[in-house]
Design a protein around this motif. Structure first.
Motif, PDB file in Angstrom:
ATOM      1  N   ILE A 199      60.862 127.022  57.362  1.00 29.85           N
ATOM      2  CA  ILE A 199      60.421 127.807  56.321  1.00 29.85           C
ATOM      3  C   ILE A 199      60.427 126.835  54.925  1.00 29.85           C
ATOM      4  O   ILE A 199      61.422 126.451  54.581  1.00 29.85           O
ATOM      5  N   SER A 200      59.503 126.759  54.115  1.00 31.14           N
ATOM      6  CA  SER A 200      59.654 126.249  52.898  1.00 31.14           C
ATOM      7  C   SER A 200      59.626 126.979  51.581  1.00 31.14           C
ATOM      8  O   SER A 200      58.901 127.793  51.651  1.00 31.14           O
ATOM      9  N   ILE A 201      60.627 126.938  50.863  1.00 34.72           N
ATOM     10  CA  ILE A 201      60.522 127.794  49.664  1.00 34.72           C
ATOM     11  C   ILE A 201      60.516 126.715  48.455  1.00 34.72           C
ATOM     12  O   ILE A 201      61.293 125.959  48.139  1.00 34.72           O
ATOM     13  N   CYS A 202      59.256 126.902  47.910  1.00 36.88           N
ATOM     14  CA  CYS A 202      59.021 126.139  46.579  1.00 36.88           C
ATOM     15  C   CYS A 202      60.078 126.470  45.371  1.00 36.88           C
ATOM     16  O   CYS A 202      60.286 127.744  45.298  1.00 36.88           O
ATOM     17  N   TYR A 238      65.282 134.932  43.232  1.00 35.56           N
ATOM     18  CA  TYR A 238      63.892 134.438  43.571  1.00 35.56           C
ATOM     19  C   TYR A 238      63.890 133.863  45.199  1.00 35.56           C
ATOM     20  O   TYR A 238      63.212 134.207  45.988  1.00 35.56           O
ATOM     21  N   ILE A 239      64.920 132.853  45.288  1.00 38.76           N
ATOM     22  CA  ILE A 239      65.282 132.267  46.570  1.00 38.76           C
ATOM     23  C   ILE A 239      65.430 133.272  47.616  1.00 38.76           C
ATOM     24  O   ILE A 239      64.649 133.284  48.605  1.00 38.76           O
ATOM     25  N   ILE A 272      66.515 129.422  62.011  1.00 32.81           N
ATOM     26  CA  ILE A 272      65.475 129.702  60.896  1.00 32.81           C
ATOM     27  C   ILE A 272      65.930 128.757  59.777  1.00 32.81           C
ATOM     28  O   ILE A 272      66.962 129.006  59.328  1.00 32.81           O
ATOM     29  N   MET A 273      65.338 127.881  59.679  1.00 30.02           N
ATOM     30  CA  MET A 273      65.554 126.495  58.834  1.00 30.02           C
ATOM     31  C   MET A 273      64.562 126.953  57.357  1.00 30.02           C
ATOM     32  O   MET A 273      63.541 126.648  57.084  1.00 30.02           O
ATOM     33  N   ILE A 274      65.471 127.479  56.540  1.00 32.29           N
ATOM     34  CA  ILE A 274      64.865 127.807  55.167  1.00 32.29           C
ATOM     35  C   ILE A 274      65.119 126.647  53.978  1.00 32.29           C
ATOM     36  O   ILE A 274      66.245 126.499  53.728  1.00 32.29           O
ATOM     37  N   ALA A 327      62.783 134.132  50.660  1.00 31.63           N
ATOM     38  CA  ALA A 327      63.458 133.845  52.044  1.00 31.63           C
ATOM     39  C   ALA A 327      63.193 135.209  52.873  1.00 31.63           C
ATOM     40  O   ALA A 327      62.615 135.093  53.931  1.00 31.63           O
ATOM     41  N   LYS A 328      63.572 136.203  52.263  1.00 39.07           N
ATOM     42  CA  LYS A 328      63.258 137.435  53.040  1.00 39.07           C
ATOM     43  C   LYS A 328      61.828 137.720  53.252  1.00 39.07           C
ATOM     44  O   LYS A 328      61.398 138.104  54.522  1.00 39.07           O
ATOM     45  N   ARG A 329      60.995 137.637  52.383  1.00 43.37           N
ATOM     46  CA  ARG A 329      59.550 137.725  52.742  1.00 43.37           C
ATOM     47  C   ARG A 329      59.043 136.885  53.711  1.00 43.37           C
ATOM     48  O   ARG A 329      58.348 137.132  54.482  1.00 43.37           O
ATOM     49  N   ALA A 330      59.593 135.666  53.689  1.00 39.76           N
ATOM     50  CA  ALA A 330      58.925 134.374  54.855  1.00 39.76           C
ATOM     51  C   ALA A 330      59.632 134.939  56.086  1.00 39.76           C
ATOM     52  O   ALA A 330      58.959 134.874  56.919  1.00 39.76           O
TER      53      ALA A 330
END
Length: 154
Positions: A81-84, A126-127, A52-54, A131-134
């Protein structure tokens, strides 16, 4: 035993490591995955693994790519997964360096979550929580790997 699902945390935002302990987050997110494993049908992966690449980046939401990428030589599927990352105008804990990053908008190829910047007090929280939500979204929807849908089981 070899880990069947692991997390990687690349970043495209300059100086994020000066503000967030990404190594500690990597350890904690891999522990989170370990706790989910009993509820995921990992036996369907056979000898394959999932990475899983976050990625922390300048984008317009939290995105889970709908399709996995397949790397036969490594027997590995990759979920992207992209985290803004917010800038200072979006959240008090934001980074001005986000403006220096190349903006990559999410599109219809992603499941998209609202970042909910106001719900968090620090960039780390936040990150980490995003990440857990994603991850939860990815395994709720399921990831197709070799014709099998890998997902959370009831």
């Amino acid at each position: 035993m070899e880990k069947k699902i692991m997390v990687s945390l690349p970043t495209e935002v300059p100086k994020i490591n000066d503000n967030v302990n990404m190594h500690f987050m990597w350890v904690e997110l891999n522990k989170y995955i370990d706790n989910l494993l009993p509820r995921i049908n990992i036996l369907d992966l056979n000898e394959w693994r999932i990475l899983i690449m976050i990625s922390s980046r300048a984008t317009n939401g939290i995105g889970v790519f709908k399709r996995s990428m397949r790397y036969p030589s490594d027997k590995e599927y990759v979920i992207s997964i992209s985290i803004c990352i917010p800038d200072k105008s979006q959240a008090p804990y934001g980074l001005r360096e986000v403006k220096e990053s190349f903006f990559k908008p999410l599109n219809e190829k992603f499941f998209i979550l609202d970042p909910e910047f106001e719900q968090y007090e620090s960039l780390y929280s936040y990150i980490f929580e995003s990440a857990k939500r994603a991850i939860d979204l990815a395994f709720t929807k399921g990831i197709v790997c070799g014709g099998k849908r890998i997902k959370l089981q009831n």
